[in-house]
Design a protein around this motif. Sequence first.
Motif, mmCIF file in Angstrom:
data_model
loop_
_atom_site.group_PDB
_atom_site.id
_atom_site.type_symbol
_atom_site.label_atom_id
_atom_site.label_comp_id
_atom_site.label_asym_id
_atom_site.label_seq_id
_atom_site.Cartn_x
_atom_site.Cartn_y
_atom_site.Cartn_z
ATOM 1 N N PRO A 18 47.146 43.600 34.749
ATOM 2 C CA PRO A 18 47.071 44.755 35.464
ATOM 3 C C PRO A 18 45.966 45.036 35.150
ATOM 4 C CG PRO A 18 48.578 44.331 32.917
ATOM 5 C CD PRO A 18 48.287 42.936 33.914
ATOM 6 N N ILE A 19 45.430 45.821 36.356
ATOM 7 C CA ILE A 19 43.718 46.363 36.280
ATOM 8 C C ILE A 19 44.593 47.809 36.033
ATOM 9 C CG2 ILE A 19 41.961 46.522 38.513
ATOM 10 C CD1 ILE A 19 43.616 44.218 40.290
ATOM 11 N N ALA A 20 42.525 48.109 35.688
ATOM 12 C CA ALA A 20 42.849 49.598 35.324
ATOM 13 C C ALA A 20 41.359 50.163 35.613
ATOM 14 C CB ALA A 20 42.077 49.776 34.144
ATOM 15 N N ARG A 21 40.831 49.307 36.803
ATOM 16 C CA ARG A 21 39.948 50.331 37.631
ATOM 17 C C ARG A 21 39.545 48.801 38.854
ATOM 18 N NH1 ARG A 21 34.163 51.661 37.725
ATOM 19 N NH2 ARG A 21 33.685 50.563 35.863
ATOM 20 N N LEU A 22 39.578 49.768 39.887
ATOM 21 C CA LEU A 22 39.228 48.242 40.989
ATOM 22 C C LEU A 22 38.201 49.743 42.130
ATOM 23 C CD1 LEU A 22 39.603 46.169 42.692
ATOM 24 C CD2 LEU A 22 41.370 47.318 44.066
ATOM 25 N N VAL A 23 37.079 49.106 42.363
ATOM 26 C CA VAL A 23 36.174 49.259 42.967
ATOM 27 C C VAL A 23 36.416 48.314 44.096
ATOM 28 C CG1 VAL A 23 33.543 49.784 43.184
ATOM 29 C CG2 VAL A 23 34.702 50.794 40.688
ATOM 30 N N MET A 67 51.571 45.457 25.029
ATOM 31 C CA MET A 67 51.656 46.214 26.570
ATOM 32 C C MET A 67 50.141 44.898 27.017
ATOM 33 S SD MET A 67 50.101 49.844 28.007
ATOM 34 C CE MET A 67 51.622 50.491 28.437
ATOM 35 N N LYS A 68 49.745 44.392 27.502
ATOM 36 C CA LYS A 68 48.623 43.936 28.107
ATOM 37 C C LYS A 68 47.284 44.890 28.579
ATOM 38 C CE LYS A 68 50.945 39.435 30.189
ATOM 39 N NZ LYS A 68 50.858 39.139 31.754
ATOM 40 N N LYS A 69 46.335 44.092 28.528
ATOM 41 C CA LYS A 69 45.099 44.382 28.173
ATOM 42 C C LYS A 69 44.664 44.890 30.104
ATOM 43 C CE LYS A 69 40.507 43.873 28.651
ATOM 44 N NZ LYS A 69 38.927 43.153 28.119
ATOM 45 N N ALA A 70 44.884 45.883 30.852
ATOM 46 C CA ALA A 70 43.862 45.936 32.058
ATOM 47 C C ALA A 70 42.052 45.913 32.609
ATOM 48 C CB ALA A 70 44.231 47.562 32.279
ATOM 49 N N PHE A 71 41.974 45.177 33.547
ATOM 50 C CA PHE A 71 41.178 45.286 33.304
ATOM 51 C C PHE A 71 40.063 46.225 34.363
ATOM 52 C CE2 PHE A 71 43.259 41.767 31.238
ATOM 53 C CZ PHE A 71 42.226 40.967 31.022
ATOM 54 N N ASN A 72 38.565 45.815 34.846
ATOM 55 C CA ASN A 72 38.382 45.724 35.524
ATOM 56 C C ASN A 72 37.163 45.041 36.408
ATOM 57 O OD1 ASN A 72 38.578 48.936 34.035
ATOM 58 N ND2 ASN A 72 37.012 49.279 33.476
ATOM 59 N N LEU A 73 37.680 45.582 37.946
ATOM 60 C CA LEU A 73 37.429 44.971 38.886
ATOM 61 C C LEU A 73 37.254 45.571 39.623
ATOM 62 C CD1 LEU A 73 40.131 43.450 37.599
ATOM 63 C CD2 LEU A 73 40.502 41.984 39.938
ATOM 64 N N VAL A 74 35.519 44.152 40.256
ATOM 65 C CA VAL A 74 34.550 45.032 41.616
ATOM 66 C C VAL A 74 35.005 43.979 42.927
ATOM 67 C CG1 VAL A 74 32.619 43.972 40.562
ATOM 68 C CG2 VAL A 74 33.126 45.557 42.902
#
Length: 441
Positions: A32-37, A1-8
């Motif tokens: 993949p995005i884990a968290r988006l702000v 599974m690909k790593k998911a990233f945090n973006l703002v």
Amino acid sequence: MKKAFNLVLVGGGSTWTPGLLKAMCKRQGSFPIARLVMFDVNAERQRVIGEYAKLLFAEEYPELDFTYTTDKDIAFSDMDFVLCQMRTGGYEMREQDEKIPLSMGVIGQETCGPGGFAYGMRSIRDMIEMVNDVRERSPEAWILNYTNPAAIVADALKHEFPEDDKILNICDQPVNLLRSYGRLLDMNPDEFDPVYFGLNHFGWFTHLYDQKGVDHAPRLKAHIAEHGFIPVDAEQRDQSWLDTYAAVADMLRDFPDYLPNTYLQYYLYPEYKLSKLDASYTRANEVMDGREKRVFDECRQAVAEGTTKNATVIHNDAHGDMIVELAEAIAFNQKRKFIVILQNNGLVENLDDDVMVEVAAEIGINGPRPYGVGKIPTFYKGMIEQQFAYERLTVEAWFEGSYTKALMALTMNRTVVDARKARKVLDALIEANKDFWPELK
């Protein structure tokens, strides 16, 4: 599974945000995005887009952890990527940027001439503040910047953060042009291998190779000469943008060496462009009455209906697609080619090393590996050096609080030239921007 990233996403209340959010949905399998702000200083404006985003993600990306905020600690902590599209002063100040010069017989435009100068002087402060805020909380995050005027912002950030190699400035206009070229040639623009040089909003495509090494630039120039130049999304474009693209044929007739960036028309034909601009109803008014109103009305309508399925708020897919694809290329070391803004350092052999040029580069996990273009002809070198002198003087005016440097900058700009006009426009812009600019002495 690909790593998911945090973006703002900085500038969450932008009318371009829905397209960017949709791009994240489209690429969730490959990036993949884990968290988006979403972060914005204007809470009410962002709220409209943010509530729309909640619906969009519930329907298309339910596993995504999403929030929107005005709190820097929430926005900038533990982030992998910062996507920035801020507009200091909003459209209200853009309107002043355009109307003040026009009232004095000088071109008023968002990123060109005195309007771009004013916008740049506003952007520098907030961009520096944002980078510092990010670095305090996410020292290793990549900062991918769309904020305009990108040339001035890029030079200012290089001045303030000379050792920060994780700030990358980029503009969607070259990829918009490539998409239009693909449409005109009936080719897939993703397969182009372009050669490009210049400054932001001030550059030229020299070659347009395909995957077999065939250069399609001569065929494209011949097509434009015969049929004109129609952008890829002409049906979505306001009339002012269609007029902008139409000028490409004129530029190619006069200067047939290379395919020009559309913004060059303001510098090559300033008197003609001035005669076509309406000082009482500028592009800012067109945007506020058009895209601005439509995007926010449709976001509110979607929230009222409880679904985004009927909304058509996406405008210019290239804007959202490109910056998400750029983050993906870095995250997974894809070594894809983008046109980005970098310090020259020999990329254009006969320009100074510290010029912030716009060139093609391979992008991977360690950032850009740019492609040099060798020496450029005298005309293009002279144009670039004059324009960069204006940009550098603008940055120096901001850092030094220098009225003289600001006056030099506007006098140097090809849309002004006359020092008396430059002083008159500068004094009016200082008054209009007293809440945003440093004091100029």
